[in-house]
Scaffold this motif. Structure first.
Motif, short mmCIF file in Angstrom:
data_model
loop_
_atom_site.label_atom_id
_atom_site.label_comp_id
_atom_site.label_asym_id
_atom_site.label_seq_id
_atom_site.Cartn_x
_atom_site.Cartn_y
_atom_site.Cartn_z
N ARG A 101 4.28 10.94 -5.19
CA ARG A 101 3.60 12.23 -5.26
C ARG A 101 3.92 12.92 -6.58
N GLU A 109 0.78 -1.23 0.00
CA GLU A 109 0.00 0.00 0.00
C GLU A 109 0.82 1.30 0.00
N LEU A 159 3.78 4.28 -3.71
CA LEU A 159 3.05 5.54 -3.85
C LEU A 159 4.02 6.67 -4.19
N ASP A 204 -1.25 12.31 2.67
CA ASP A 204 -1.51 11.36 1.59
C ASP A 204 -2.23 10.12 2.13
N VAL A 205 -1.74 9.60 3.25
CA VAL A 205 -2.27 8.36 3.81
C VAL A 205 -2.51 8.53 5.31
N SER A 244 -5.86 12.32 1.71
CA SER A 244 -6.08 12.76 0.32
C SER A 244 -6.06 11.59 -0.65
N ARG A 245 -5.51 10.42 -0.21
CA ARG A 245 -5.42 9.28 -1.12
C ARG A 245 -6.04 8.02 -0.53
N LYS A 246 -5.69 7.65 0.69
CA LYS A 246 -6.27 6.44 1.27
C LYS A 246 -6.13 6.46 2.78
N ARG A 294 -10.48 4.46 0.02
CA ARG A 294 -9.64 4.84 -1.11
C ARG A 294 -10.34 5.92 -1.91
N ARG A 295 -9.66 7.03 -2.13
CA ARG A 295 -10.23 8.08 -2.97
C ARG A 295 -10.09 7.69 -4.43
#
Length: 231
Positions: A56, A50, A54, A131-132, A159-161, A229-230
């Motif tokens: 950015r 996960e 990732l 982010d997470v 913003s992401r998960k 999750r977004r």
């Protein structure tokens, strides 16, 4: 106790959650969490699946919020894995309990890791974003309203998960941990760990307690991740 663990022991309280618990045993518990989480919590697999890949768009550091960070071992562990993989991360660990936050802040400094005594709601009010968002072995500690608020805050802050890793209640987990925790002396590890298993959800229960947009993903035989999750 129901030997089959068919119902959550939601009313049980872990010793370390008592405000007047033995501070020496509590510090030992925070210290031993480092071993427990490295060996049993499944975060190496979660990190690989996960977090490790990732990126950015601005090539800045991947920002991670660890809610209910306890003694801070998970944040440190993730930062060290990321450093070995050449990733730049900024991990913020928060815990509203002054004892946990104090223990975490007394750790030797690790690049990319900071700790605060704070509640997730405070960060929402500050307009923070990450982010997470993660947590470890925390969901079973919460009442229904506290769980609802945590997930609402997570949706705003991530913003992401968001990945909330927790135990799965089962007789097998209870029996195995009862034996595996015997070497952990002079702490609350064994007693509170067994209470945690009794308080934990089964996957269908956790799915029913979560709002729309969240899913329960099994990460191992004895762990599940409540995931948002977004996109």
């Amino acid at each position: 106790m129901d030997i089959l663990l068919s119902r959550r022991a939601a009313g049980d309280v872990e010793q370390m959650d008592h405000p007047d618990c033995d501070p020496r045993l509590l510090d030992n518990t925070y210290r031993q969490f480092g071993i427990i989480n490295r060996v049993l919590s499944g975060w190496r697999r979660l990190y690989t699946r996960e977090l490790r890949n990732l990126k950015r768009p601005d090539r800045g550091p991947l920002t991670v919020l660890d809610i209910g960070c306890g003694g801070g071992d998970l944040a440190v562990m993730l930062a060290r894995w990321a450093a070995r993989d050449g990733m730049t991360v900024q991990i913020t660990g928060i815990d509203p309990d002054p004892r946990a936050a104090g223990f975490a802040r007394r750790r030797p400094p690790v690049p990319g890791v900071e700790f605060r005594q704070a509640h997730s709601g405070e960060l929402v009010r500050e307009g923070a974003a990450f982010d997470v968002v993660i947590s470890n072995h925390m969901l079973h500690h919460l009442g229904s309203e506290e769980l609802r608020q945590l997930l609402a805050d997570s949706e705003i802050l991530a913003s992401r998960k968001a990945l909330h890793n927790d135990l799965v209640r089962s007789p097998t987990a209870f029996a195995l941990f009862s034996v595996a925790a015997l070497p952990f002396l002079h702490s609350f590890i064994r007693q509170d760990g067994l209470t945690s298993i009794r308080r934990s959800y089964r996957p269908a229960e956790l799915a029913a307690a979560a709002p729309p947009g969240w899913s329960v993903e099994r990460s191992s035989a004895f762990h599940q991740v409540l995931t948002y999750r977004r996109g």
